[in-house]
Structures are given as structure tokens and as C-alpha cells.
Design a protein around this motif. Sequence first.
Motif, short mmCIF file in Angstrom:
data_model
loop_
_atom_site.label_atom_id
_atom_site.label_comp_id
_atom_site.label_asym_id
_atom_site.label_seq_id
_atom_site.Cartn_x
_atom_site.Cartn_y
_atom_site.Cartn_z
N LEU A 34 -3.02 -43.11 -15.94
CA LEU A 34 -2.89 -41.94 -16.85
C LEU A 34 -4.03 -41.32 -17.10
N GLU A 35 -4.48 -40.16 -16.62
CA GLU A 35 -5.64 -39.37 -16.90
C GLU A 35 -5.55 -38.89 -18.28
N PRO A 36 -7.06 -38.60 -18.69
CA PRO A 36 -6.81 -38.17 -20.10
C PRO A 36 -6.61 -36.91 -20.41
N ASP A 37 -6.37 -36.14 -19.25
CA ASP A 37 -6.01 -34.76 -19.28
C ASP A 37 -4.39 -34.69 -19.32
N PRO A 38 -3.69 -34.31 -20.54
CA PRO A 38 -2.32 -34.07 -20.48
C PRO A 38 -1.82 -33.25 -19.29
N ALA A 39 -2.71 -32.49 -18.80
CA ALA A 39 -2.00 -31.31 -17.72
C ALA A 39 -2.29 -32.24 -16.45
N ALA A 40 -2.63 -33.33 -16.37
CA ALA A 40 -2.78 -34.04 -15.13
C ALA A 40 -1.29 -33.98 -14.33
N PRO A 41 -1.22 -33.82 -13.03
CA PRO A 41 0.04 -33.58 -12.10
C PRO A 41 0.95 -34.53 -12.60
N HIS A 42 0.65 -35.72 -12.58
CA HIS A 42 1.63 -36.85 -12.60
C HIS A 42 2.20 -37.12 -14.21
N ILE A 43 1.60 -36.77 -14.93
CA ILE A 43 1.76 -37.16 -16.52
C ILE A 43 3.54 -36.86 -16.74
N GLY A 44 3.75 -35.57 -16.37
CA GLY A 44 5.12 -35.53 -16.76
C GLY A 44 6.01 -36.54 -16.26
N LEU A 45 6.02 -36.87 -14.88
CA LEU A 45 6.77 -37.85 -14.27
C LEU A 45 6.69 -39.28 -14.96
N LEU A 46 5.30 -39.67 -15.45
CA LEU A 46 5.20 -40.88 -16.07
C LEU A 46 5.77 -40.73 -17.45
N VAL A 47 5.77 -39.76 -18.13
CA VAL A 47 6.30 -39.66 -19.42
C VAL A 47 7.76 -39.74 -19.31
N ASP A 48 8.38 -39.28 -18.32
CA ASP A 48 9.75 -39.36 -17.96
C ASP A 48 10.42 -40.70 -17.58
N VAL A 49 9.35 -41.33 -16.89
CA VAL A 49 9.84 -42.82 -16.49
C VAL A 49 9.67 -43.87 -17.81
N LEU A 50 8.47 -43.54 -18.67
CA LEU A 50 8.50 -44.25 -20.04
C LEU A 50 9.53 -44.11 -21.07
N VAL A 51 10.11 -42.87 -20.89
CA VAL A 51 11.09 -42.59 -21.89
C VAL A 51 12.33 -43.30 -21.38
N TYR A 52 12.54 -43.06 -20.11
CA TYR A 52 13.74 -43.87 -19.41
C TYR A 52 13.64 -45.33 -19.64
N LEU A 53 12.45 -45.75 -19.25
CA LEU A 53 12.37 -47.43 -19.43
C LEU A 53 12.50 -47.95 -20.79
N THR A 54 12.29 -47.15 -21.75
CA THR A 54 12.02 -47.68 -23.04
C THR A 54 13.39 -47.38 -23.83
N GLN A 55 14.04 -46.24 -23.16
CA GLN A 55 15.39 -46.08 -23.95
C GLN A 55 16.75 -46.36 -23.31
N PHE A 56 16.71 -46.19 -22.12
CA PHE A 56 17.96 -46.42 -21.48
C PHE A 56 18.48 -48.08 -21.59
N PRO A 57 17.43 -48.93 -21.40
CA PRO A 57 17.92 -50.32 -21.65
C PRO A 57 18.52 -50.77 -23.03
N ASP A 58 17.75 -50.17 -23.98
CA ASP A 58 18.32 -50.39 -25.40
C ASP A 58 19.55 -49.78 -25.69
N VAL A 59 20.04 -48.75 -25.24
CA VAL A 59 21.13 -47.96 -25.41
C VAL A 59 22.39 -48.45 -24.57
N SER A 60 21.99 -48.58 -23.22
CA SER A 60 23.11 -48.99 -22.16
C SER A 60 23.28 -50.26 -21.63
#
Length: 122
Positions: free
Chosen positions: A30-56
Motif C-alpha cells: 500500500l503506497e503512502p499516496d492514497p491516490a495510488a492506482p491500486h488503493i481503491g481495489l485494496l480498500v474494496d478487498v479489505l472491506v469485503y474481507l472484514t465485513q462479509f464473513p462477519d455478516v454472512s
Amino acid sequence: MQKHSILESLLAQHRDLQRLIALMERQPSLEPDPAAPHIGLLVDVLVYLTQFPDVSHHPVEDLLAQKLLVRDALAPDLVRELEAQHARLATQGKALLRDLEGAMRAETLSLELVALTSRLYA
């Protein structure tokens, strides 16, 4: 839903989660720049990994474990360990998302530290 389709669904979910973890592991960092090209994908993955298992996912596993426990088909120690793992993952996931949100706004942790934490979580 039939019993075998519940197990098939849980197994498919495990495979999907493993694919997402593999995707995260292929990211250089994760680059220190929030505008890094892959940051949105990583955020989405982390949100899914941390929320889907707990809910479903984990509630179904916990219910299945309890039913097996009642039938003496699963040891009580294994059920307690599974429930403890699920609780620990939920706590760690919430903390990771909070840290990521703070790092993205440059309020708290650095993105490098969040990257390390996310790799440990996954």
C-alpha cells in the motif's frame, strides 16, 4: 436450502475469500499516496474481507457447529475455538478498517503500517 448446498456454499465462499487474499498478497504494497492506482481495489478487498464473513459466512458456520455439537458430531473445544476465531477476526477487521480510514485521511497510522496490519489480518 439443502444440507449439501449449505456446505457447498461455505466451501465456495472459502475459495472466494482465498482468491481475494491471494490478490492482496500479489500487491507490492500500500503506497503512502492514497491516490495510488491500486488503493481503491485494496480498500474494496479489505472491506469485503472484514465485513462479509462477519455478516454472512461466520453465522452460518457457527450455527452449523452448534448443530453438530448437539449431535455429538463435533467436540466442544472445536466449537469454542471456532467461535473465538470468529470473534477475534471481527474485532481485528473492525480495527483494520478504522486504521485504514484514519490513514487514508492522514489522521492516524501510516498506510505502510496499515499495509502490514492488513497482511497479518489476511
